[in-house]
Motif scaffolding. Structure first.
Motif, PDB file in Angstrom:
ATOM      1  N   GLU A 150     -81.441 -75.356  16.239  1.00 31.53           N
ATOM      2  CA  GLU A 150     -80.729 -74.672  17.140  1.00 31.53           C
ATOM      3  C   GLU A 150     -81.900 -73.898  17.810  1.00 31.53           C
ATOM      4  N   LEU A 151     -82.875 -73.304  17.208  1.00 35.24           N
ATOM      5  CA  LEU A 151     -83.909 -72.654  18.118  1.00 35.24           C
ATOM      6  C   LEU A 151     -84.506 -73.674  19.116  1.00 35.24           C
ATOM      7  N   GLU A 152     -84.794 -74.812  18.668  1.00 30.67           N
ATOM      8  CA  GLU A 152     -85.079 -75.700  19.722  1.00 30.67           C
ATOM      9  C   GLU A 152     -84.254 -75.875  20.749  1.00 30.67           C
ATOM     10  N   LEU A 153     -82.937 -76.051  20.489  1.00 26.76           N
ATOM     11  CA  LEU A 153     -81.842 -76.579  21.405  1.00 26.76           C
ATOM     12  C   LEU A 153     -81.990 -75.341  22.387  1.00 26.76           C
ATOM     13  N   ALA A 154     -81.909 -73.916  21.983  1.00 23.53           N
ATOM     14  CA  ALA A 154     -81.974 -72.979  22.883  1.00 23.53           C
ATOM     15  C   ALA A 154     -83.130 -72.972  23.592  1.00 23.53           C
ATOM     16  N   GLN A 155     -84.373 -73.135  23.324  1.00 16.90           N
ATOM     17  CA  GLN A 155     -85.754 -73.169  23.922  1.00 16.90           C
ATOM     18  C   GLN A 155     -85.373 -74.227  24.994  1.00 16.90           C
ATOM     19  N   GLY A 156     -84.927 -75.210  24.592  1.00 18.72           N
ATOM     20  CA  GLY A 156     -84.745 -76.518  25.681  1.00 18.72           C
ATOM     21  C   GLY A 156     -84.079 -75.964  26.778  1.00 18.72           C
ATOM     22  N   ALA A 157     -83.015 -75.277  26.588  1.00 23.20           N
ATOM     23  CA  ALA A 157     -82.334 -74.835  27.697  1.00 23.20           C
ATOM     24  C   ALA A 157     -82.544 -73.520  28.342  1.00 23.20           C
TER      25      ALA A 157
END
Ligand code: SAH
Length: 245
Positions: A204-211
């Motif tokens: 989820e952190l990676e997803l958020a950072q990716g966005a």
């Protein structure tokens, strides 16, 4: 002064019906000649005088429009990882008092609570009611919107154009919230993601950072989910001159 949010556009003479009429006449026991504040659907705030009152209908007349503004200059969208039991009730009430504009409950990997569509819609109605009451009590000029619980992907997509996007991450030890808030530039709108009790997963952190979200620390102590959001909101408001002068 009592404040009522009306679902009609402003007119110099208006009728209040339904639960608000009952509240004004039976609970507050207001009388002809008493004054109250209204905020109309087209967001006009006004002082109105009661001209006629029954338990079903209260007719009010304009005394004066109120120009003062109770809204913060920064628009905060709180994306809150779905917490356990009735914690969300507390979070909605307090976040609205403090001044958030939108609250999005997010079903996250570590959320213990799972809501199907029907349950999610039922909860949303309850939270929206809590938001309306808190808005009334704290004299907001708007009733912040509480969305139906949704996924992180949907939130990131819906708010992709927000200028400042922050994820509070308890593992982050380099970048502080203060650093992000003090970056040059105007803070006009902020998307703030807070994890549920179990925290935010790596994916989820990676997803958020990716966005485009920036991970920030809220300090050296681990805050409970209901504390973390409120502390971050208070800090944002303070930093932008919307709390404490
Ligand atoms: N994963 C932890 C606790 C999660 S706290 C555990 O179970 O031990 C719930 C959420 O509050 C976190 O996901 C984060 O978004 C936020 N939070 C709490 N303390 C924080 C801190 N010191 N810095 C940044 N975020 C914090």
């Amino acid at each position: 002064m009592h404040r009522f949010f009306l679902t009609k556009n402003f007119q110099e003479t208006m009728d209040i019906t339904g639960p608000d009429a009952h509240h004004i006449s039976k609970v507050l026991r207001m009388q002809v000649g008493d004054t109250l504040q209204i905020v109309s659907l087209d967001q006009i705030c006004a002082l109105m005088k009661i001209q006629d009152i029954t338990s079903e209908q209260v007719t009010i007349n304009l005394v004066e429009k109120i120009e003062e503004n109770h809204e913060p200059s920064v628009k905060i969208i709180l994306a809150q990882g779905l917490p356990k039991s009735d914690k969300m009730d507390f979070i909605v009430q307090k976040a609205v008092e403090l001044g958030v504009s939108v609250i999005c409950p997010v079903a996250m990997e570590n959320s213990v609570v799972r809501l199907d569509t029907a349950k999610g819609e039922k909860k949303q109605l309850r939270w929206q009611k809590i938001a309306a009451e808190a808005a009334k009590q704290s004299k907001r000029d708007i009733v912040p919107q509480v969305m139906v619980p949704t996924s992180l992907t949907q939130i990131l997509n819906e708010y992709k154009d927000v200028t400042t996007k922050i994820v509070a991450y308890e593992v982050e030890d380099k970048r502080s919230l203060k650093e992000v808030l003090q970056k040059p530039g105007n803070l006009t709108d902020i998307l703030l993601l807070i994890g549920p009790e179990g925290g935010i997963s790596k994916e989820e952190l990676e997803l958020a950072q990716g966005a485009g979200m920036t991970a920030v620390s809220l300090g050296r102590r681990i805050l409970r989910t209901e504390t973390a959001g409120l502390a971050a909101i208070a800090a944002i408001l303070y930093e932008t001159g919307n709390l404490g002068g």
